[in-house]
Design an enzyme around this catalytic site. Structure first.
Site, PDB file in Angstrom:
ATOM      1  N   CYS A  52       0.754  -1.231   0.119  1.00  0.00           N
ATOM      2  CA  CYS A  52       0.090  -0.111  -0.088  1.00  0.00           C
ATOM      3  C   CYS A  52       0.926   1.420  -0.025  1.00  0.00           C
ATOM      4  O   CYS A  52       1.693   1.677   0.817  1.00  0.00           O
ATOM      5  CB  CYS A  52      -0.852   0.070   1.285  1.00  0.00           C
ATOM      6  SG  CYS A  52      -1.689   1.506   1.640  1.00  0.00           S
ATOM      7  N   CYS A  54       0.355   4.712   0.226  1.00  0.00           N
ATOM      8  CA  CYS A  54       0.292   5.699   1.344  1.00  0.00           C
ATOM      9  C   CYS A  54       0.689   5.168   2.638  1.00  0.00           C
ATOM     10  O   CYS A  54       1.618   5.805   3.351  1.00  0.00           O
ATOM     11  CB  CYS A  54      -1.140   6.429   1.387  1.00  0.00           C
ATOM     12  SG  CYS A  54      -2.122   5.846   0.388  1.00  0.00           S
TER      13      CYS A  54
END
Length: 145
Positions: A52, A54
Site C-alpha cells: 500500500c 500511502c
C-alpha cells in the site's frame, strides 16, 4: 502490459521487503517460522508489511526509526500481507480481537498481544506520530537495551 505490471510489482515488493530487513527486522515467510518466533519469551514487534503506497510509505520509515530508543523489543519480525499469505494469516491469529489490517504493527509479550497499531492509526498520519505510538508501547512493555 500485464508482464510489465508484474515486473513493476515485483520491484515494489522487493523494495518494501528490503526497507524492513535493512532496518533489522527478520522476515517470516511460513506459518512455522511465525509460531517459532512469536512463542519466544520476551517482547516481539511484528510489522505487517504491505505494498500500500500511502500507509506503507509511512509504516516502513516508522518501523525503522522507532527502534532507535532506550527500550525496544527483544525481537523484530515482519510478515508481508498479500505475499507470504500463510505467514501473515498465522501472525494474525495472535492479534486477537483485531481485524486484518496492513500495514500494521503488533507488540507481543511472551506470545500475547499487548499493543496493536492498525492501518487507520498509520494512514494519513506523519511517520513521527507512528514512531511515538510505537515508542510509547515500548516504554510500557520493553526492557532497556
Amino acid at each position: 502490459m500485464n508482464m510489465n505490471f508484474n515486473l513493476f510489482m515485483n520491484d515494489v515488493v522487493r523494495q518494501a521487503r528490503s526497507e524492513i530487513t535493512s532496518a533489522g527486522y527478520t522476515e517470516l515467510k511460513t506459518a512455522d517460522e511465525v509460531d517459532a518466533a512469536l512463542n519466544k519469551p520476551g517482547t516481539t514487534l511484528v510489522m505487517v508489511n504491505s505494498v500500500c503506497g500511502c500507509a506503507g510509505g509511512i509504516a516502513r520509515p516508522a518501523a525503522a526509526h522507532a527502534i532507535h530508543y532506550d527500550k525496544r523489543p527483544d525481537q523484530l519480525v515482519t510478515v508481508f500481507a498479500g505475499q507470504d499469505k500463510d505467514a501473515t494469516a498465522k501472525a494474525r491469529e495472535y492479534f486477537t480481537g483485531f481485524p486484518p489490517s496492513s500495514p500494521s504493527f503488533a507488540l507481543l509479550k511472551d506470545g500475547k498481544l499487548v499493543r496493536m497499531v492498525e492501518r487507520h492509526e498509520i494512514e494519513g498520519h506523519e511517520p513521527m506520530a507512528v514512531v511515538n505510538k510505537l515508542q510509547d508501547a515500548f516504554e510500557e512493555n520493553c526492557e532497556e537495551m
